[in-house]
Design a protein around this motif. Structure first.
Motif, PDB file in Angstrom:
ATOM      1  N   ALA A 111       0.852  -1.198   0.000  1.00  0.00           N
ATOM      2  CA  ALA A 111       0.000   0.000   0.000  1.00  0.00           C
ATOM      3  C   ALA A 111       0.881   1.239   0.000  1.00  0.00           C
ATOM      4  CB  ALA A 111      -0.917   0.003   1.216  1.00  0.00           C
ATOM      5  N   LEU A 112       0.405   2.242  -0.707  1.00  0.00           N
ATOM      6  CA  LEU A 112       1.012   3.570  -0.715  1.00  0.00           C
ATOM      7  C   LEU A 112      -0.039   4.560  -0.230  1.00  0.00           C
ATOM      8  CD1 LEU A 112       2.656   3.451  -4.232  1.00  0.00           C
ATOM      9  CD2 LEU A 112       3.900   3.636  -2.083  1.00  0.00           C
ATOM     10  N   ALA A 113       0.406   5.560   0.512  1.00  0.00           N
ATOM     11  CA  ALA A 113      -0.533   6.574   0.988  1.00  0.00           C
ATOM     12  C   ALA A 113       0.093   7.954   0.869  1.00  0.00           C
ATOM     13  CB  ALA A 113      -0.924   6.320   2.438  1.00  0.00           C
ATOM     14  N   TYR A 114      -0.756   8.938   0.605  1.00  0.00           N
ATOM     15  CA  TYR A 114      -0.385  10.342   0.721  1.00  0.00           C
ATOM     16  C   TYR A 114      -0.910  10.784   2.076  1.00  0.00           C
ATOM     17  CZ  TYR A 114       1.123  11.028  -4.100  1.00  0.00           C
ATOM     18  OH  TYR A 114       1.807  10.971  -5.280  1.00  0.00           O
ATOM     19  N   VAL A 115      -0.005  11.294   2.899  1.00  0.00           N
ATOM     20  CA  VAL A 115      -0.346  11.669   4.269  1.00  0.00           C
ATOM     21  C   VAL A 115       0.028  13.127   4.503  1.00  0.00           C
ATOM     22  CG1 VAL A 115       0.204  11.240   6.702  1.00  0.00           C
ATOM     23  CG2 VAL A 115      -0.062   9.304   5.117  1.00  0.00           C
ATOM     24  N   THR A 116      -0.916  13.896   5.028  1.00  0.00           N
ATOM     25  CA  THR A 116      -0.609  15.253   5.460  1.00  0.00           C
ATOM     26  C   THR A 116      -0.202  15.174   6.921  1.00  0.00           C
ATOM     27  OG1 THR A 116      -2.151  16.211   3.876  1.00  0.00           O
ATOM     28  CG2 THR A 116      -1.474  17.611   5.717  1.00  0.00           C
ATOM     29  N   LEU A 117       1.081  15.401   7.153  1.00  0.00           N
ATOM     30  CA  LEU A 117       1.603  15.327   8.515  1.00  0.00           C
ATOM     31  C   LEU A 117       1.177  16.562   9.300  1.00  0.00           C
ATOM     32  CD1 LEU A 117       5.159  14.012   7.622  1.00  0.00           C
ATOM     33  CD2 LEU A 117       3.264  12.707   8.607  1.00  0.00           C
ATOM     34  N   ASP A 118       1.021  16.388  10.593  1.00  0.00           N
ATOM     35  CA  ASP A 118       0.638  17.505  11.455  1.00  0.00           C
ATOM     36  C   ASP A 118       1.700  18.605  11.349  1.00  0.00           C
ATOM     37  OD1 ASP A 118      -1.529  15.947  12.251  1.00  0.00           O
ATOM     38  OD2 ASP A 118      -0.452  15.128  13.980  1.00  0.00           O
ATOM     39  N   GLY A 119       1.238  19.810  11.046  1.00  0.00           N
ATOM     40  CA  GLY A 119       2.132  20.936  10.849  1.00  0.00           C
ATOM     41  C   GLY A 119       2.448  21.204   9.386  1.00  0.00           C
ATOM     42  N   ALA A 120       2.005  20.316   8.491  1.00  0.00           N
ATOM     43  CA  ALA A 120       2.220  20.485   7.055  1.00  0.00           C
ATOM     44  C   ALA A 120       0.894  20.814   6.381  1.00  0.00           C
ATOM     45  CB  ALA A 120       2.811  19.215   6.451  1.00  0.00           C
ATOM     46  N   ASP A 121       0.993  21.385   5.199  1.00  0.00           N
ATOM     47  CA  ASP A 121      -0.202  21.709   4.423  1.00  0.00           C
ATOM     48  C   ASP A 121      -0.291  20.915   3.122  1.00  0.00           C
ATOM     49  OD1 ASP A 121      -1.476  23.952   5.989  1.00  0.00           O
ATOM     50  OD2 ASP A 121       0.576  24.693   5.783  1.00  0.00           O
ATOM     51  N   THR A 122       0.710  20.134   2.828  1.00  0.00           N
ATOM     52  CA  THR A 122       0.712  19.287   1.636  1.00  0.00           C
ATOM     53  C   THR A 122       1.057  17.866   2.054  1.00  0.00           C
ATOM     54  OG1 THR A 122       3.019  19.852   1.174  1.00  0.00           O
ATOM     55  CG2 THR A 122       1.312  21.170   0.065  1.00  0.00           C
ATOM     56  N   ALA A 123       0.710  16.915   1.206  1.00  0.00           N
ATOM     57  CA  ALA A 123       0.847  15.505   1.566  1.00  0.00           C
ATOM     58  C   ALA A 123       2.166  14.917   1.075  1.00  0.00           C
ATOM     59  CB  ALA A 123      -0.321  14.706   0.995  1.00  0.00           C
ATOM     60  N   LEU A 124       2.676  13.988   1.852  1.00  0.00           N
ATOM     61  CA  LEU A 124       3.903  13.243   1.586  1.00  0.00           C
ATOM     62  C   LEU A 124       3.514  11.814   1.239  1.00  0.00           C
ATOM     63  CD1 LEU A 124       7.080  13.210   1.838  1.00  0.00           C
ATOM     64  CD2 LEU A 124       6.711  12.490   4.212  1.00  0.00           C
ATOM     65  N   VAL A 125       4.094  11.257   0.188  1.00  0.00           N
ATOM     66  CA  VAL A 125       3.775   9.887  -0.210  1.00  0.00           C
ATOM     67  C   VAL A 125       4.757   8.918   0.449  1.00  0.00           C
ATOM     68  CG1 VAL A 125       5.201   9.892  -2.315  1.00  0.00           C
ATOM     69  CG2 VAL A 125       3.214   8.383  -2.165  1.00  0.00           C
ATOM     70  N   GLY A 126       4.256   7.749   0.788  1.00  0.00           N
ATOM     71  CA  GLY A 126       5.118   6.708   1.349  1.00  0.00           C
ATOM     72  C   GLY A 126       4.392   5.381   1.406  1.00  0.00           C
ATOM     73  N   TYR A 127       5.163   4.325   1.587  1.00  0.00           N
ATOM     74  CA  TYR A 127       4.592   2.998   1.758  1.00  0.00           C
ATOM     75  C   TYR A 127       3.911   2.906   3.115  1.00  0.00           C
ATOM     76  CZ  TYR A 127       7.213   1.369  -2.285  1.00  0.00           C
ATOM     77  OH  TYR A 127       7.700   1.200  -3.562  1.00  0.00           O
ATOM     78  N   VAL A 128       2.922   2.039   3.206  1.00  0.00           N
ATOM     79  CA  VAL A 128       2.268   1.734   4.481  1.00  0.00           C
ATOM     80  C   VAL A 128       2.736   0.349   4.884  1.00  0.00           C
ATOM     81  CG1 VAL A 128       0.089   1.392   5.686  1.00  0.00           C
ATOM     82  CG2 VAL A 128       0.250   3.113   3.870  1.00  0.00           C
ATOM     83  N   ARG A 129       3.225   0.225   6.093  1.00  0.00           N
ATOM     84  CA  ARG A 129       3.706  -1.065   6.599  1.00  0.00           C
ATOM     85  C   ARG A 129       2.870  -1.515   7.785  1.00  0.00           C
ATOM     86  NH1 ARG A 129      10.263  -0.971   6.932  1.00  0.00           N
ATOM     87  NH2 ARG A 129      10.696  -0.422   4.765  1.00  0.00           N
ATOM     88  N   GLY A 130       2.966  -2.821   8.060  1.00  0.00           N
ATOM     89  CA  GLY A 130       2.353  -3.369   9.264  1.00  0.00           C
ATOM     90  C   GLY A 130       0.861  -3.595   9.161  1.00  0.00           C
ATOM     91  N   LEU A 131       0.323  -3.655   7.950  1.00  0.00           N
ATOM     92  CA  LEU A 131      -1.106  -3.843   7.759  1.00  0.00           C
ATOM     93  C   LEU A 131      -1.318  -5.081   6.901  1.00  0.00           C
ATOM     94  CD1 LEU A 131      -4.005  -2.708   8.066  1.00  0.00           C
ATOM     95  CD2 LEU A 131      -3.586  -1.376   5.996  1.00  0.00           C
ATOM     96  N   ASP A 132      -2.180  -5.974   7.346  1.00  0.00           N
ATOM     97  CA  ASP A 132      -2.506  -7.166   6.571  1.00  0.00           C
ATOM     98  C   ASP A 132      -3.337  -6.751   5.361  1.00  0.00           C
ATOM     99  OD1 ASP A 132      -3.225  -9.623   5.542  1.00  0.00           O
ATOM    100  OD2 ASP A 132      -4.372 -10.255   7.303  1.00  0.00           O
ATOM    101  N   LEU A 133      -2.779  -6.966   4.174  1.00  0.00           N
ATOM    102  CA  LEU A 133      -3.453  -6.562   2.951  1.00  0.00           C
ATOM    103  C   LEU A 133      -4.146  -7.722   2.246  1.00  0.00           C
ATOM    104  CD1 LEU A 133      -0.657  -4.195   1.589  1.00  0.00           C
ATOM    105  CD2 LEU A 133      -2.732  -3.550   2.818  1.00  0.00           C
TER     106      LEU A 133
END
Length: 161
Positions: free
Chosen positions: A100-122
């Protein structure tokens, strides 16, 4: 003049293409600093002096106002999913599916960062989609020995979440 044939009756047409590209990027000051911070397990953004947005990943200019960004801002290692995809088909030079890949807006940011999602049964697609719903809170995980690349971090659901 080139004549393009009409679509075949009864079904879609396909055009197969293979791309195998290698890049050598000149990083510049802003990206170099962003990647250097990843090696220190920190995520940095840059503030736009016109609109005040904090852009993550850090960018040297604001895409909205077309002005140079100014201040460095360290953002949190927590945030909310804005968009995600789960990949079940293999792609050359990418991890074996599913992932899985996700775009996440981190707290304190206004734009999203893309990254892999780990630790989740897909393996259960419906459960995975529900777990990655838009707005779901995630945390940033870091490699034990980060090297200053985008492979140094990933997103994961909070423990017990």
């Amino acid at each position: 003049m080139t004549t393009i044939p009409a679509p075949a009756a009864g079904g879609p047409q396909f055009y197969e293409q293979t791309w195998d590209l290698s890049y050598r990027h000149a990083l510049g000051e802003t990206t170099s600093a962003f990647l250097g911070a990843l090696a220190e397990r920190r995520i940095l953004g840059r503030r736009c002096p016109a609109c005040g947005r904090v852009l993550v990943p850090a960018r040297s200019f604001c895409d909205r106002d077309h002005v140079d960004t100014t201040d460095w801002v360290e953002v949190a290692r927590t945030g909310a999913i804005e968009m995600f995809t789960i990949v079940y088909e293999p792609f050359r030079n990418l991890p074996a599916p599913p992932y899985a890949l996700a775009y996440v807006t981190l707290d304190g940011a206004d734009t999203a960062l893309v990254g892999y999602v780990r630790g989740l049964d897909l393996s259960d697609k419906d459960a995975a989609v529900a777990a990655l719903a838009i707005g779901t809170r995630v945390e940033v995980g870091f490699a034990d020995e980060p090297q200053g690349t985008a492979a140094d971090y990933w997103f994961e659901l909070p423990a017990g979440g």
